[in-house]
Write a protein that holds these residues in place. Structure first.
Motif, PDB file in Angstrom:
ATOM      1  N   LYS A 116       4.481  69.622  72.680  1.00 56.05           N
ATOM      2  CA  LYS A 116       4.710  70.620  71.632  1.00 56.05           C
ATOM      3  C   LYS A 116       5.963  70.268  70.816  1.00 56.05           C
ATOM      4  CE  LYS A 116       5.316  75.402  71.585  1.00 56.05           C
ATOM      5  NZ  LYS A 116       5.502  76.573  72.432  1.00 56.05           N
ATOM      6  N   ALA A 117       6.962  69.692  71.506  1.00 57.40           N
ATOM      7  CA  ALA A 117       8.202  69.303  70.828  1.00 57.40           C
ATOM      8  C   ALA A 117       7.988  68.074  69.933  1.00 57.40           C
ATOM      9  CB  ALA A 117       9.276  68.996  71.863  1.00 57.40           C
ATOM     10  N   GLY A 118       6.821  67.430  70.084  1.00 52.18           N
ATOM     11  CA  GLY A 118       6.539  66.233  69.291  1.00 52.18           C
ATOM     12  C   GLY A 118       7.155  64.969  69.897  1.00 52.18           C
ATOM     13  N   ASN A 119       7.617  65.071  71.153  1.00 48.25           N
ATOM     14  CA  ASN A 119       8.256  63.907  71.795  1.00 48.25           C
ATOM     15  C   ASN A 119       7.256  63.025  72.538  1.00 48.25           C
ATOM     16  OD1 ASN A 119      10.436  65.315  70.871  1.00 48.25           O
ATOM     17  ND2 ASN A 119      11.628  65.213  72.757  1.00 48.25           N
ATOM     18  N   GLU A 152      16.249  64.262  69.822  1.00 51.22           N
ATOM     19  CA  GLU A 152      16.505  62.850  69.485  1.00 51.22           C
ATOM     20  C   GLU A 152      15.410  61.909  70.008  1.00 51.22           C
ATOM     21  OE1 GLU A 152      19.738  60.796  71.954  1.00 51.22           O
ATOM     22  OE2 GLU A 152      20.197  62.905  72.350  1.00 51.22           O
ATOM     23  N   TYR A 153      14.577  62.404  70.934  1.00 56.51           N
ATOM     24  CA  TYR A 153      13.518  61.549  71.475  1.00 56.51           C
ATOM     25  C   TYR A 153      12.143  61.868  70.873  1.00 56.51           C
ATOM     26  CZ  TYR A 153      17.246  60.544  74.797  1.00 56.51           C
ATOM     27  OH  TYR A 153      18.454  60.185  75.347  1.00 56.51           O
ATOM     28  N   ALA A 154      12.151  62.402  69.649  1.00 49.16           N
ATOM     29  CA  ALA A 154      10.885  62.748  68.979  1.00 49.16           C
ATOM     30  C   ALA A 154      10.005  61.506  68.834  1.00 49.16           C
ATOM     31  CB  ALA A 154      11.181  63.341  67.612  1.00 49.16           C
ATOM     32  N   GLY A 155       8.736  61.654  69.214  1.00 51.40           N
ATOM     33  CA  GLY A 155       7.755  60.581  69.062  1.00 51.40           C
ATOM     34  C   GLY A 155       8.058  59.324  69.851  1.00 51.40           C
ATOM     35  N   GLN A 156       8.708  59.481  71.025  1.00 51.45           N
ATOM     36  CA  GLN A 156       9.142  58.281  71.747  1.00 51.45           C
ATOM     37  C   GLN A 156       8.641  58.145  73.181  1.00 51.45           C
ATOM     38  OE1 GLN A 156      13.486  57.982  71.322  1.00 51.45           O
ATOM     39  NE2 GLN A 156      13.169  56.901  69.416  1.00 51.45           N
ATOM     40  N   VAL A 157       8.182  59.229  73.794  1.00 50.03           N
ATOM     41  CA  VAL A 157       7.933  59.200  75.245  1.00 50.03           C
ATOM     42  C   VAL A 157       6.450  59.054  75.588  1.00 50.03           C
ATOM     43  CG1 VAL A 157       8.351  60.409  77.421  1.00 50.03           C
ATOM     44  CG2 VAL A 157       9.924  60.747  75.496  1.00 50.03           C
ATOM     45  N   ALA A 158       6.133  58.090  76.466  1.00 50.58           N
ATOM     46  CA  ALA A 158       4.739  57.901  76.880  1.00 50.58           C
ATOM     47  C   ALA A 158       4.641  57.744  78.390  1.00 50.58           C
ATOM     48  CB  ALA A 158       4.161  56.661  76.201  1.00 50.58           C
ATOM     49  N   LEU A 159       3.445  57.977  78.892  1.00 47.55           N
ATOM     50  CA  LEU A 159       3.126  57.703  80.299  1.00 47.55           C
ATOM     51  C   LEU A 159       2.426  56.341  80.356  1.00 47.55           C
ATOM     52  CD1 LEU A 159       1.712  61.198  81.333  1.00 47.55           C
ATOM     53  CD2 LEU A 159       3.617  60.058  82.485  1.00 47.55           C
ATOM     54  N   VAL A 210      -4.030  72.428  79.516  1.00 46.74           N
ATOM     55  CA  VAL A 210      -2.617  72.784  79.430  1.00 46.74           C
ATOM     56  C   VAL A 210      -1.853  71.924  78.418  1.00 46.74           C
ATOM     57  CG1 VAL A 210      -0.458  73.047  80.743  1.00 46.74           C
ATOM     58  CG2 VAL A 210      -2.639  73.587  81.837  1.00 46.74           C
ATOM     59  N   VAL A 211      -2.053  70.598  78.490  1.00 45.52           N
ATOM     60  CA  VAL A 211      -1.299  69.698  77.606  1.00 45.52           C
ATOM     61  C   VAL A 211      -2.086  69.378  76.340  1.00 45.52           C
ATOM     62  CG1 VAL A 211      -0.039  67.507  77.456  1.00 45.52           C
ATOM     63  CG2 VAL A 211      -0.162  68.718  79.645  1.00 45.52           C
ATOM     64  N   GLY A 212      -3.373  69.063  76.534  1.00 49.11           N
ATOM     65  CA  GLY A 212      -4.248  68.850  75.388  1.00 49.11           C
ATOM     66  C   GLY A 212      -4.006  67.581  74.595  1.00 49.11           C
ATOM     67  N   ALA A 213      -3.329  66.592  75.204  1.00 49.91           N
ATOM     68  CA  ALA A 213      -3.108  65.333  74.495  1.00 49.91           C
ATOM     69  C   ALA A 213      -4.072  64.297  75.039  1.00 49.91           C
ATOM     70  CB  ALA A 213      -1.672  64.863  74.684  1.00 49.91           C
ATOM     71  N   ASN A 214      -4.871  63.709  74.170  1.00 50.94           N
ATOM     72  CA  ASN A 214      -5.876  62.727  74.603  1.00 50.94           C
ATOM     73  C   ASN A 214      -5.239  61.336  74.680  1.00 50.94           C
ATOM     74  OD1 ASN A 214      -8.324  61.567  75.280  1.00 50.94           O
ATOM     75  ND2 ASN A 214      -8.965  61.353  73.145  1.00 50.94           N
ATOM     76  N   ALA A 219      14.911  66.236  82.052  1.00 48.50           N
ATOM     77  CA  ALA A 219      15.255  67.275  81.072  1.00 48.50           C
ATOM     78  C   ALA A 219      15.702  66.656  79.743  1.00 48.50           C
ATOM     79  CB  ALA A 219      16.343  68.178  81.638  1.00 48.50           C
ATOM     80  N   ASP A 220      16.347  65.488  79.818  1.00 51.60           N
ATOM     81  CA  ASP A 220      16.826  64.823  78.600  1.00 51.60           C
ATOM     82  C   ASP A 220      15.696  64.494  77.624  1.00 51.60           C
ATOM     83  OD1 ASP A 220      19.358  64.886  79.643  1.00 51.60           O
ATOM     84  OD2 ASP A 220      19.346  62.800  80.344  1.00 51.60           O
ATOM     85  N   LEU A 221      14.531  64.173  78.164  1.00 51.31           N
ATOM     86  CA  LEU A 221      13.425  63.733  77.300  1.00 51.31           C
ATOM     87  C   LEU A 221      12.947  64.815  76.336  1.00 51.31           C
ATOM     88  CD1 LEU A 221      11.239  61.707  79.854  1.00 51.31           C
ATOM     89  CD2 LEU A 221      12.929  60.823  78.237  1.00 51.31           C
ATOM     90  N   LEU A 222      13.343  66.062  76.612  1.00 51.06           N
ATOM     91  CA  LEU A 222      12.929  67.168  75.739  1.00 51.06           C
ATOM     92  C   LEU A 222      13.833  67.287  74.500  1.00 51.06           C
ATOM     93  CD1 LEU A 222      12.253  69.750  78.583  1.00 51.06           C
ATOM     94  CD2 LEU A 222      10.506  68.840  77.054  1.00 51.06           C
ATOM     95  N   LYS A 223      14.930  66.536  74.470  1.00 51.46           N
ATOM     96  CA  LYS A 223      15.864  66.634  73.340  1.00 51.46           C
ATOM     97  C   LYS A 223      15.216  66.123  72.051  1.00 51.46           C
ATOM     98  CE  LYS A 223      20.002  65.972  76.205  1.00 51.46           C
ATOM     99  NZ  LYS A 223      20.996  64.963  76.643  1.00 51.46           N
TER     100      LYS A 223
END
Length: 352
Positions: free
Chosen positions: A202-205, A153-160, A346-350, A147-151
């Motif tokens: 969508k949050a840009g994270n 403060e983590y904009a543009g930071q999270v990857a798989l 659903v996610v649409g991120a390539n 849930a924290d990753l949606l904050k």
């Protein structure tokens, strides 16, 4: 014979001889910093110097391994893999498609029943739990849960650590996020995970880049969702530059098993069998642990007092693993189907 009484027997002289005659083993999708594979491959080479290890495409995902076996059915050359190491869901798929041949290693009885094919077509070898690795130079507050990753403060930071349309690691990263939301493992958690990543995107994270140690260090992907053993190995490689932290999330703790199998079309079937014997020997299984993975024979070896304490001490606290959920094969399959089919819509991120 009870499983705890199984002693590792050396492979037969006939098998060793036949493998040496073939003189080569072709592997695929084995990065050296994954689960200690570099040391495992070196150990095999040292033991059997007469066998050349031909390594194909170390960065391939499980789906690429399946394709490589299919594409090289009639090819006995160096592009045809002898062995595969794939996510749990891919084992039965490959068996069903006639892509694997059965072989039971001499320590077969010590591999837990629920992670092996009864006929010996595929068998679990090691597992880890989904974790987060964080570049501490760029991320002030280490996230403790999904849930924290949606904050903001983590904009543009999270990857798989992979493309969720083809990589087992990424597919199960989505499942873990779904489990954290309270969804049931399987299709439900797969769909909940997609919803979570759609929100993250969508949050840009969310960053649609495959997370590895290099983009983590460069700051392209300061937070990467990856298996604990990959994250801990990257931490070693980076050696404090930048400083990183590895966290097992507070909820949605997902364990993932990887399985081994021998290609039905293996050009070097005896070398492939010898490789399996090595992977499931005490030496091979201990090497997984040195690479931060829990080996398949962990419980039996632990009971027999065969596990060096210094290796156990290097892993995150045992308590982090107590909540780990081991999905059934059906759940892994249902999740994989939901994630691979729904990611684009659903996610649409390539992810690339």
């Amino acid at each position: 014979m009870t499983s705890s009484a199984v002693a590792y027997a050396e492979p037969s002289a006939e098998l060793i001889e036949a493998a040496k005659k073939e003189g080569m083993l072709t592997t695929i999708a084995l990065p050296h910093d994954w689960c200690g594979y570099g040391a495992v491959i070196d150990g095999f080479k040292k033991k059997y110097p007469e066998i050349t290890v031909n390594e194909l495409n170390p960065d391939a995902g499980s789906a690429d391994e399946v394709e490589a076996v299919k594409a090289n059915k009639d090819n006995k050359g160096p592009q045809a893999p002898d062995v595969v190491d794939v996510g749990l869901a891919f084992g039965p798929q490959m068996k069903a498609e006639g892509l694997l041949q059965p072989y039971k290693v001499s320590t077969w009885d010590e591999i837990p029943e629920n992670i092996k094919d009864a006929e010996g077509y595929w068998y679990g070898d090691y597992y880890g739990v989904m974790s987060m690795i964080v570049n501490k130079d760029l991320v002030k507050n280490t996230p403790a849960d999904w849930a924290d990753l949606l904050k903001p403060e983590y904009a543009g930071q999270v990857a798989l650590a992979g493309d969720p349309r083809a990589s087992n690691q990424a597919i199960l990263g989505v499942l873990a996020a779904g489990l954290a939301s309270g969804a049931k493992a399987g299709k439900e958690a797969g769909e909940a995970g997609l919803k979570y990543f759609a929100e993250l995107n969508k949050a840009g994270n969310f960053v649609p880049v495959i997370g590895k140690s290099a983009p983590l260090a460069q700051g392209t992907t300061p937070i990467v969702v990856a298996w604990d053993y990959n994250a801990l190995s990257w931490k070693d490689t980076l050696a404090g530059n930048p400083p990183v932290e590895v966290v097992v999330p507070a909820s949605g703790v997902l364990a993932g098993v990887y399985v081994q199998g021998i290609s039905a079309y293996a050009p070097h079937p005896n070398a492939a069998k010898l490789w399996m014997e090595y992977l499931y020997s005490d030496e091979g299984q201990t090497a997984w642990l040195a690479g931060y993975c829990h080996p398949a024979r962990f419980n039996a070896m632990s009971k027999a007092g065969k596990i060096p304490q210094d290796l156990l001490d290097k892993l995150p606290p045992a308590a982090s693993y107590e909540k780990a959920y081991f999905p059934t094969l059906e759940e892994v399959d249902a999740n994989k189907a939901a994630v691979t089919a729904g990611w684009d819509s659903v996610v649409g991120a390539n992810v690339q």
